[in-house]
Design a protein around this motif. Structure first.
Motif, PDB file in Angstrom:
ATOM      1  N   ILE A 248      -8.008  -0.467 -14.950  1.00 49.17           N
ATOM      2  CA  ILE A 248      -9.075  -1.078 -14.160  1.00 49.17           C
ATOM      3  C   ILE A 248      -8.620  -1.255 -12.711  1.00 49.17           C
ATOM      4  O   ILE A 248      -9.379  -1.020 -11.766  1.00 49.17           O
ATOM      5  CB  ILE A 248      -9.495  -2.430 -14.760  1.00 49.17           C
ATOM      6  CG1 ILE A 248     -10.116  -2.230 -16.151  1.00 49.17           C
ATOM      7  CG2 ILE A 248     -10.497  -3.144 -13.838  1.00 49.17           C
ATOM      8  CD1 ILE A 248     -10.465  -3.519 -16.869  1.00 49.17           C
ATOM      9  N   ALA A 249      -7.346  -1.646 -12.526  1.00 49.88           N
ATOM     10  CA  ALA A 249      -6.813  -1.780 -11.164  1.00 49.88           C
ATOM     11  C   ALA A 249      -6.845  -0.449 -10.435  1.00 49.88           C
ATOM     12  O   ALA A 249      -7.196  -0.380  -9.251  1.00 49.88           O
ATOM     13  CB  ALA A 249      -5.380  -2.328 -11.229  1.00 49.88           C
ATOM     14  N   LEU A 250      -6.474   0.631 -11.148  1.00 51.03           N
ATOM     15  CA  LEU A 250      -6.539   1.966 -10.547  1.00 51.03           C
ATOM     16  C   LEU A 250      -7.982   2.342 -10.228  1.00 51.03           C
ATOM     17  O   LEU A 250      -8.260   3.006  -9.222  1.00 51.03           O
ATOM     18  CB  LEU A 250      -5.913   2.991 -11.486  1.00 51.03           C
ATOM     19  CG  LEU A 250      -4.397   2.888 -11.696  1.00 51.03           C
ATOM     20  CD1 LEU A 250      -3.935   3.895 -12.748  1.00 51.03           C
ATOM     21  CD2 LEU A 250      -3.645   3.105 -10.385  1.00 51.03           C
ATOM     22  N   ALA A 251      -8.907   1.917 -11.097  1.00 49.01           N
ATOM     23  CA  ALA A 251     -10.327   2.206 -10.859  1.00 49.01           C
ATOM     24  C   ALA A 251     -10.826   1.491  -9.611  1.00 49.01           C
ATOM     25  O   ALA A 251     -11.666   2.027  -8.870  1.00 49.01           O
ATOM     26  CB  ALA A 251     -11.162   1.802 -12.075  1.00 49.01           C
ATOM     27  N   PHE A 252     -10.325   0.260  -9.345  1.00 47.14           N
ATOM     28  CA  PHE A 252     -10.661  -0.427  -8.094  1.00 47.14           C
ATOM     29  C   PHE A 252     -10.240   0.415  -6.898  1.00 47.14           C
ATOM     30  O   PHE A 252     -10.954   0.506  -5.889  1.00 47.14           O
ATOM     31  CB  PHE A 252      -9.982  -1.792  -8.029  1.00 47.14           C
ATOM     32  CG  PHE A 252     -10.739  -2.899  -8.715  1.00 47.14           C
ATOM     33  CD1 PHE A 252     -12.082  -3.103  -8.477  1.00 47.14           C
ATOM     34  CD2 PHE A 252     -10.091  -3.740  -9.602  1.00 47.14           C
ATOM     35  CE1 PHE A 252     -12.781  -4.127  -9.113  1.00 47.14           C
ATOM     36  CE2 PHE A 252     -10.768  -4.766 -10.243  1.00 47.14           C
ATOM     37  CZ  PHE A 252     -12.120  -4.960 -10.001  1.00 47.14           C
ATOM     38  N   GLY A 253      -9.042   1.023  -7.005  1.00 51.67           N
ATOM     39  CA  GLY A 253      -8.593   1.903  -5.936  1.00 51.67           C
ATOM     40  C   GLY A 253      -9.511   3.098  -5.772  1.00 51.67           C
ATOM     41  O   GLY A 253      -9.828   3.502  -4.646  1.00 51.67           O
TER      42      GLY A 253
ATOM     43  N   MET B  50      -9.528   6.237 -13.928  1.00 55.19           N
ATOM     44  CA  MET B  50      -9.211   5.951 -12.536  1.00 55.19           C
ATOM     45  C   MET B  50     -10.308   6.506 -11.624  1.00 55.19           C
ATOM     46  O   MET B  50     -10.764   5.835 -10.701  1.00 55.19           O
ATOM     47  CB  MET B  50      -7.858   6.551 -12.160  1.00 55.19           C
ATOM     48  CG  MET B  50      -7.471   6.360 -10.706  1.00 55.19           C
ATOM     49  SD  MET B  50      -5.829   7.032 -10.314  1.00 55.19           S
ATOM     50  CE  MET B  50      -6.097   8.783 -10.607  1.00 55.19           C
ATOM     51  N   PHE B  51     -10.736   7.728 -11.917  1.00 56.04           N
ATOM     52  CA  PHE B  51     -11.780   8.345 -11.106  1.00 56.04           C
ATOM     53  C   PHE B  51     -13.151   7.722 -11.354  1.00 56.04           C
ATOM     54  O   PHE B  51     -14.082   7.960 -10.583  1.00 56.04           O
ATOM     55  CB  PHE B  51     -11.828   9.849 -11.360  1.00 56.04           C
ATOM     56  CG  PHE B  51     -10.697  10.604 -10.695  1.00 56.04           C
ATOM     57  CD1 PHE B  51     -10.642  10.715  -9.324  1.00 56.04           C
ATOM     58  CD2 PHE B  51      -9.698  11.184 -11.446  1.00 56.04           C
ATOM     59  CE1 PHE B  51      -9.602  11.396  -8.707  1.00 56.04           C
ATOM     60  CE2 PHE B  51      -8.653  11.864 -10.848  1.00 56.04           C
ATOM     61  CZ  PHE B  51      -8.609  11.968  -9.471  1.00 56.04           C
ATOM     62  N   THR B  52     -13.285   6.934 -12.440  1.00 51.81           N
ATOM     63  CA  THR B  52     -14.536   6.214 -12.667  1.00 51.81           C
ATOM     64  C   THR B  52     -14.848   5.299 -11.497  1.00 51.81           C
ATOM     65  O   THR B  52     -16.002   5.098 -11.130  1.00 51.81           O
ATOM     66  CB  THR B  52     -14.466   5.395 -13.976  1.00 51.81           C
ATOM     67  OG1 THR B  52     -14.358   6.288 -15.085  1.00 51.81           O
ATOM     68  CG2 THR B  52     -15.720   4.535 -14.157  1.00 51.81           C
ATOM     69  N   GLY B  53     -13.784   4.732 -10.892  1.00 55.86           N
ATOM     70  CA  GLY B  53     -13.995   3.900  -9.713  1.00 55.86           C
ATOM     71  C   GLY B  53     -14.665   4.672  -8.604  1.00 55.86           C
ATOM     72  O   GLY B  53     -15.555   4.150  -7.912  1.00 55.86           O
ATOM     73  N   MET B  54     -14.270   5.928  -8.438  1.00 55.14           N
ATOM     74  CA  MET B  54     -14.882   6.755  -7.410  1.00 55.14           C
ATOM     75  C   MET B  54     -16.351   7.044  -7.736  1.00 55.14           C
ATOM     76  O   MET B  54     -17.208   7.058  -6.845  1.00 55.14           O
ATOM     77  CB  MET B  54     -14.108   8.065  -7.245  1.00 55.14           C
ATOM     78  CG  MET B  54     -14.621   8.948  -6.127  1.00 55.14           C
ATOM     79  SD  MET B  54     -13.589  10.386  -5.802  1.00 55.14           S
ATOM     80  CE  MET B  54     -12.309   9.659  -4.773  1.00 55.14           C
ATOM     81  N   THR B  55     -16.644   7.251  -9.028  1.00 56.09           N
ATOM     82  CA  THR B  55     -18.040   7.511  -9.401  1.00 56.09           C
ATOM     83  C   THR B  55     -18.891   6.258  -9.256  1.00 56.09           C
ATOM     84  O   THR B  55     -20.058   6.344  -8.889  1.00 56.09           O
ATOM     85  CB  THR B  55     -18.129   8.045 -10.846  1.00 56.09           C
ATOM     86  OG1 THR B  55     -17.646   7.055 -11.761  1.00 56.09           O
ATOM     87  CG2 THR B  55     -17.306   9.311 -11.016  1.00 56.09           C
ATOM     88  N   ILE B  56     -18.315   5.072  -9.539  1.00 57.16           N
ATOM     89  CA  ILE B  56     -19.047   3.826  -9.319  1.00 57.16           C
ATOM     90  C   ILE B  56     -19.298   3.633  -7.832  1.00 57.16           C
ATOM     91  O   ILE B  56     -20.353   3.131  -7.419  1.00 57.16           O
ATOM     92  CB  ILE B  56     -18.279   2.634  -9.912  1.00 57.16           C
ATOM     93  CG1 ILE B  56     -18.262   2.730 -11.443  1.00 57.16           C
ATOM     94  CG2 ILE B  56     -18.902   1.302  -9.480  1.00 57.16           C
ATOM     95  CD1 ILE B  56     -17.415   1.685 -12.127  1.00 57.16           C
TER      96      ILE B  56
END
Length: 386
Positions: A6-11, A132-138
């Motif tokens: 989740i932290a990586l997803a924030f990034g 991790m890339f889910t953060g980018m899609t969000i």
């Protein structure tokens, strides 16, 4: 769900916003600094150039440090550099700070990809990376449309100030949630760099740099495409960005599952081929206003199935040099960003409509599929037979 992921997803969220929000507010920035849109698109290219320079440089400088310390350092740089960009007082400083704000991007995703794979259960590595890339899609689903709205109705500088603060939030999340992996004291950066003396390493660079340019030839000019060609009101651009982001969200998940199911190389070939077909449809239907909405979703979805397969191709092919290869992959991805934006601007500068960059994208995605096929035949299959 693993909090470290989740932290990586924030990034990914913060980086996705700083990279892709630019596409939605490009006309607003161009108007604010009194330049035309092709000139303003240099802000896209300069950010990508920053990624290309920063990825190998920062990985090399931090190679002896623990992954957690490296990720914290990179997010601190992200926070500071994007803050500089948001408050740059002159046109020259604006272009310079856009370049430096791209420096931490590739190294973060490079180190983050290797960390995500280490956190994953066996056989689920690509899906962990896709988290991790889910953060980018969000970012593309919610952050970019919101940033586009703020930039269009208030100020693009407010948008990038918020993005800078997201970097600080990511720093705190990594500090609290990321486990302390031991630093590899035997890590030899020269040995990692030697990975790029291999021809197959440069083939991977070509796959990523050319193939992903298909996405950026399209999305770099999405705002003028839907307003000038499709005839949508500028106020509808944030909604278009939401549809693209929603498509990217699902595409990212599909790409991770596809890579774990049929192999990363086959998934990459499938993704690039589908991207080329989709961009052909965009070119011929862009003038139909009603199709602008579904095509935004579908094109975003298909284009973003490619991220996890490419990262896994790099990691699997670079044993002993995974971090450097994964970060170089992000540099290559942003070479694709630069190439797509630059080549896409050529038909516009020649007086053609804003759907013509999509044809550039067709060619780039097709070449990406062909190069991925060469990689499968010449690299992957021989290794399987050893």
């Amino acid at each position: 769900m693993n909090k470290a992921l989740i932290a990586l997803a924030f990034g990914g969220l913060a980086i996705g916003m700083t990279e892709f929000t630019m596409m939605g507010i490009l006309p607003d920035i161009a108007k604010d600094i009194d330049v035309d849109i092709p000139t303003a698109s240099n802000l896209i290219a300069l950010y990508a150039l920053g990624v290309v320079v920063g990825a190998p440089t920062l990985v090399a400088l931090t190679s002896k440090q623990s992954p957690k310390k490296v990720l914290l350092f990179l997010m601190l740089l992200f926070f500071v550099f994007n803050g500089f960009f948001a408050f740059a007082p002159s046109k020259a400083l604006l272009f310079i700070t856009r370049f430096i704000s791209g420096l931490p991007h590739g190294a973060f995703f490079g180190v983050g990809s290797v960390v995500a794979a280490r956190l994953a259960k066996p056989g689920k590595e690509a899906q962990a990376i896709s988290m991790m890339f889910t953060g980018m899609t969000i970012a593309n689903l919610a952050g970019v449309p919101l940033g586009t709205y703020i930039g269009h109705h208030y100020s693009w500088r407010i948008t990038y100030a918020v993005i800078s603060l997201l970097g600080l939030l990511t720093f705190l999340a990594i500090y609290v949630w990321m486990p302390k992996f031991e630093a590899n004291k035997n890590n030899n950066i020269l040995k990692q760099i030697r990975y790029f003396t291999r021809w197959d390493a440069w083939l991977m660079v070509g796959v990523i740099a050319i193939g992903t340019g298909g996405l950026f030839a399209w999305i770099s000019y999405i705002a003028p495409l839907v307003t000038h060609v499709s005839g949508l009101d500028p106020d509808r651009v944030p909604f278009i960005m939401i549809l693209i982001g929603l498509g990217m969200f699902f595409g990212n998940i599909i790409g991770g599952k596809l890579a774990d199911t049929i192999s990363p190389s086959k998934a990459a070939i499938t993704s690039f081929s589908a991207m080329a077909i989709c961009l052909v449809v965009v070119f011929f239907t862009a003038h139909i206003q009603e199709l602008a909405y579904p095509m935004a979703f579908v094109t975003g979805m298909i284009s973003f199935t490619i991220g996890s397969p490419l990262q896994m191709m790099l990691i699997n092919n670079a044993k002993g040099a995974e971090t450097f290869a994964a970060s170089a992959g992000q540099a290559s991805f942003n070479i694709g960003n630069t190439l797509g934006a630059y080549l896409g601007a050529i038909p516009i500068s020649l007086g053609y409509a804003y759907n013509y960059p999509s044809l550039i994208g067709v060619g780039m995605a097709t070449i990406g599929a062909l190069l991925a096929y060469v990689f499968l035949i010449k690299v992957v299959r021989p290794q399987m037979n050893v």
